[in-house]
Motif scaffolding. Structure first.
Motif, short mmCIF file in Angstrom:
data_model
loop_
_atom_site.label_atom_id
_atom_site.label_comp_id
_atom_site.label_asym_id
_atom_site.label_seq_id
_atom_site.Cartn_x
_atom_site.Cartn_y
_atom_site.Cartn_z
N LEU A 239 0.82 -0.92 -0.64
CA LEU A 239 -0.25 -0.28 -0.14
C LEU A 239 0.66 1.14 0.05
O LEU A 239 0.35 2.64 -0.96
CB LEU A 239 -1.16 -0.48 1.14
N GLU A 240 1.49 1.21 1.02
CA GLU A 240 2.42 2.34 0.85
C GLU A 240 3.44 2.81 -0.65
O GLU A 240 3.67 4.17 -1.14
CB GLU A 240 3.54 2.66 2.01
N GLU A 241 3.37 2.15 -0.95
CA GLU A 241 4.52 2.35 -2.44
C GLU A 241 3.87 2.55 -3.25
O GLU A 241 4.09 3.16 -4.20
CB GLU A 241 5.09 1.32 -2.67
N LEU A 242 1.95 2.57 -3.47
CA LEU A 242 1.40 1.91 -4.45
C LEU A 242 1.17 3.67 -4.25
O LEU A 242 0.41 4.13 -5.05
CB LEU A 242 0.22 1.13 -4.60
N ARG A 243 0.87 3.79 -2.86
CA ARG A 243 0.36 5.00 -2.87
C ARG A 243 1.37 6.15 -3.12
O ARG A 243 0.77 7.55 -3.64
CB ARG A 243 0.09 5.53 -0.76
N GLU A 244 2.34 6.00 -3.02
CA GLU A 244 3.40 7.06 -3.06
C GLU A 244 3.39 6.94 -4.75
O GLU A 244 3.81 8.15 -5.00
CB GLU A 244 4.76 6.66 -2.49
N LYS A 245 3.60 6.24 -5.26
CA LYS A 245 3.85 6.12 -6.99
C LYS A 245 3.22 5.82 -7.70
O LYS A 245 3.52 6.02 -9.20
CB LYS A 245 5.15 4.78 -7.21
N VAL A 246 1.93 5.16 -8.01
CA VAL A 246 1.29 5.60 -8.94
C VAL A 246 0.28 6.60 -8.95
O VAL A 246 -0.81 7.37 -8.26
CB VAL A 246 -0.17 3.87 -7.90
N ILE A 247 -0.52 6.62 -10.39
CA ILE A 247 -0.15 8.54 -10.80
C ILE A 247 -1.68 7.65 -11.37
O ILE A 247 -2.80 8.50 -11.69
CB ILE A 247 0.53 8.75 -11.68
N ALA A 248 -2.26 6.71 -11.68
CA ALA A 248 -3.21 5.94 -12.85
C ALA A 248 -3.41 4.80 -12.94
O ALA A 248 -1.91 4.22 -12.73
CB ALA A 248 -3.00 6.43 -13.99
N GLY A 249 -4.74 4.10 -12.95
CA GLY A 249 -4.53 2.87 -13.79
C GLY A 249 -5.77 1.93 -13.64
O GLY A 249 -6.57 2.65 -13.64
N TYR A 250 -5.21 1.03 -14.23
CA TYR A 250 -6.99 -0.25 -14.41
C TYR A 250 -7.28 -1.17 -14.19
O TYR A 250 -6.67 -1.97 -13.68
CB TYR A 250 -7.08 -0.24 -16.17
N VAL A 251 -8.37 -1.14 -13.43
CA VAL A 251 -8.33 -2.86 -13.63
C VAL A 251 -9.18 -3.16 -14.81
O VAL A 251 -10.73 -2.90 -15.93
CB VAL A 251 -10.08 -2.62 -12.12
N VAL A 252 -8.87 -4.30 -15.60
CA VAL A 252 -8.70 -5.11 -16.73
C VAL A 252 -9.77 -6.03 -16.40
O VAL A 252 -9.57 -7.30 -16.07
CB VAL A 252 -7.77 -5.49 -17.26
N THR A 253 -11.33 -6.01 -17.04
CA THR A 253 -11.84 -6.92 -17.22
C THR A 253 -13.11 -7.12 -18.12
O THR A 253 -13.38 -6.05 -18.62
CB THR A 253 -12.95 -7.69 -15.79
N CYS A 254 -14.27 -7.80 -18.26
CA CYS A 254 -15.13 -8.08 -19.32
C CYS A 254 -14.56 -6.98 -20.39
O CYS A 254 -15.33 -6.62 -20.51
CB CYS A 254 -16.52 -7.31 -19.03
N ALA A 255 -13.54 -7.29 -21.44
CA ALA A 255 -12.95 -6.66 -22.38
C ALA A 255 -12.31 -7.39 -23.75
O ALA A 255 -12.28 -6.98 -24.98
CB ALA A 255 -11.53 -6.17 -21.90
N GLY A 256 -13.94 -8.71 -23.62
CA GLY A 256 -13.68 -9.71 -24.81
C GLY A 256 -14.97 -9.87 -26.13
O GLY A 256 -14.71 -10.29 -26.89
N ASP A 257 -16.30 -9.63 -25.77
CA ASP A 257 -16.93 -9.23 -26.71
C ASP A 257 -17.26 -8.80 -28.12
O ASP A 257 -16.36 -7.14 -26.99
CB ASP A 257 -18.63 -9.27 -25.62
N PRO A 258 -17.40 -8.06 -28.46
CA PRO A 258 -17.37 -7.36 -29.33
C PRO A 258 -18.10 -5.92 -29.22
O PRO A 258 -18.31 -5.21 -30.17
CB PRO A 258 -18.10 -8.04 -30.62
#
Length: 435
Positions: A239-258
């Motif tokens: 957590l501490e490292e993520l709080r310090e370093k992460v500026i953006a991100g995604y949870v990737v799911t439900c990405a295969g249908d047309p």
């Protein structure tokens, strides 16, 4: 010099390669813990160098505790002729996830207390779990359930619930900055193609693409973990490292249908990942849906929760709950090679935008003379006129107070159309980065 190496377009055949991986992973019975998760991660490790980690059962992670490890070898219901009328070997959705071991003979009335079906979707097998309350059960189509005759049924659930561990994997791809983009996906569902497999597959190929690039500006952290408790465990350790370093991100799911793309925003809807994703979608020329954080339902709940507060959105195609979600209808015919490849390309565009976004300032006083630098076209055409206007508008708003994304929004251009212009301006020392 150029500000960064761009994410390349997907090579021909990438979609088919992704779909082939989906076919390979689809039969595996995954859950919160167990050998199905390990087998899945082992296959992904053939493509990208993820590192797997085991966290023992009973380990406390914030308000949660890792449950016993669950594995299953077989399960069935036999009628009085010995025929398997419900068979785990035919579909791993037939068994309630985390079912305790059971063996016995039951009347239909007794058996019905352990059966689950969907009268409103009578041809689909539901996906049911009981992670934290010990029980056993079977799932079947409602039509199948209605054919069960009175009689005695032989029931077997050949499973184990024992002290073991929860398995997750991660990968850190280092850029020139230690500021990070977090890409998280989950590996805990059995045979469901869109809800489960599309996320790990798109994330894997996205990581492979990034590993091939040089001069990355940001670092990229990929997480493959069981949904909910897996991300909670990961947060408890980082957590501490993520709080310090992460500026953006995604949870990737439900990405295969047309289907059309959709985006679930962060709680306030105004973080960098929100701005980038909405800009890319708006300028993609395709239909899309925006969802408020109030409609959340995946691991964005954990990453954006109070005390964590990471800027994590979820870019999907058809959102969970908006298709035959958590049923056997989420199968290999629901996802397509084109759907997977299209999601990979859109994620690539979003990450390229984050990579290339910066704040610039014009280095000369007044309007620069482009012609003496060979930047002004010698032949006036409609297209050259558009290019000149784009260059002049970029320069007009590059005063060191706006980032490139804000400039693109202000002048009404897709930000990626400005990338080559910025590169040329940097080569001629007409722009300087100030962020």
């Amino acid at each position: 010099m150029k500000q960064s190496t761009s994410l390349e377009s997907n090579a021909p055949g990438t979609g088919e390669e992704m779909y082939s991986l989906a076919r390979r992973l689809f039969p595996i019975c995954r859950s919160l813990t167990g050998d199905g998760v390990r087998e899945t991660l082992s296959i992904l490790r053939e493509i990208i160098p993820i590192e797997t980690h085991e966290v023992p059962s009973g380990t406390q992670a914030f308000d949660w505790e890792i449950p016993p490890e669950w594995n299953i070898r077989d399960a069935y219901i036999k009628d009085d002729t010995g025929k398997r009328v419900v068979d785990f070997a035919e579909s791993n959705l037939h068994v309630v996830g985390y079912s305790i071991p059971f063996e016995g003979r039951l009347s239909l009335q007794e058996l019905n207390e352990h059966l689950y079906s969907l009268p409103e979707q009578p041809d689909l097998i539901p996906y049911i779990t009981s992670y934290y309350s010990p029980r056993w059960g079977f799932c079947l189509t409602h039509r199948q359930r209605e054919t069960l005759a009175e009689g005695t049924y032989e029931v077997c659930v050949d499973s184990t619930l024992e002290p073991g561990s929860l398995t997750y994997a991660d990968l850190l791809i280092k850029g020139s900055s230690d500021r990070q983009i977090l890409i998280s996906t989950y590996v805990c569902h059995p045979s469901m193609a869109n809800n489960e497999l599309s996320g790990p597959i798109v994330a894997t190929f996205l990581a492979r693409q990034l590993l091939e690039l040089k001069n990355l500006r940001y670092s990229y952290r990929f997480v493959f973990a069981p949904e909910t408790i897996g991300s909670i465990v990961y947060l408890s350790k980082h957590l501490e490292e993520l709080r310090e370093k992460v500026i953006a991100g995604y949870v990737v799911t439900c990405a295969g249908d047309p289907g059309p793309f959709s985006y679930l925003q962060t709680p306030n809807g105004d973080s960098l990942v929100d701005k980038v994703t909405k800009h890319v979608l708006e300028n993609s020329g395709e239909e899309y849906m925006l969802y408020d954080f109030l409609t959340r339902g995946s691991d964005e709940r954990q990453y954006c929760s109070p005390g964590v507060n990471l800027p994590i959105g979820s870019l999907m195609r058809t959102k969970y709950g908006e298709y035959p979600y958590h049923t056997s209808g989420d199968n290999l015919s629901f996802v397509t090679a084109g759907g997977l490849a299209g999601s990979l390309a859109l994620y690539g565009r979003c990450l390229e935008t984050i990579e290339q976004n910066a704040t610039y300032r014009v280095t000369v006083c007044g309007e620069p003379q482009l012609s003496k630098r060979g930047l002004y076209p010698t032949l006036s055409t409609k297209e050259s006129g558009k290019l000149v206007r784009r260059m002049m508008n970029l320069l007009a708003f590059s005063d060191g107070s706006r980032d490139l994304l804000s400039v693109a929004e202000r002048i009404g251009e897709p930000v990626w159309e400005l990338f080559p212009i910025v590169d040329r301006m940097l080569e001629h020392d007409l722009l300087e980065r100030v962020d």
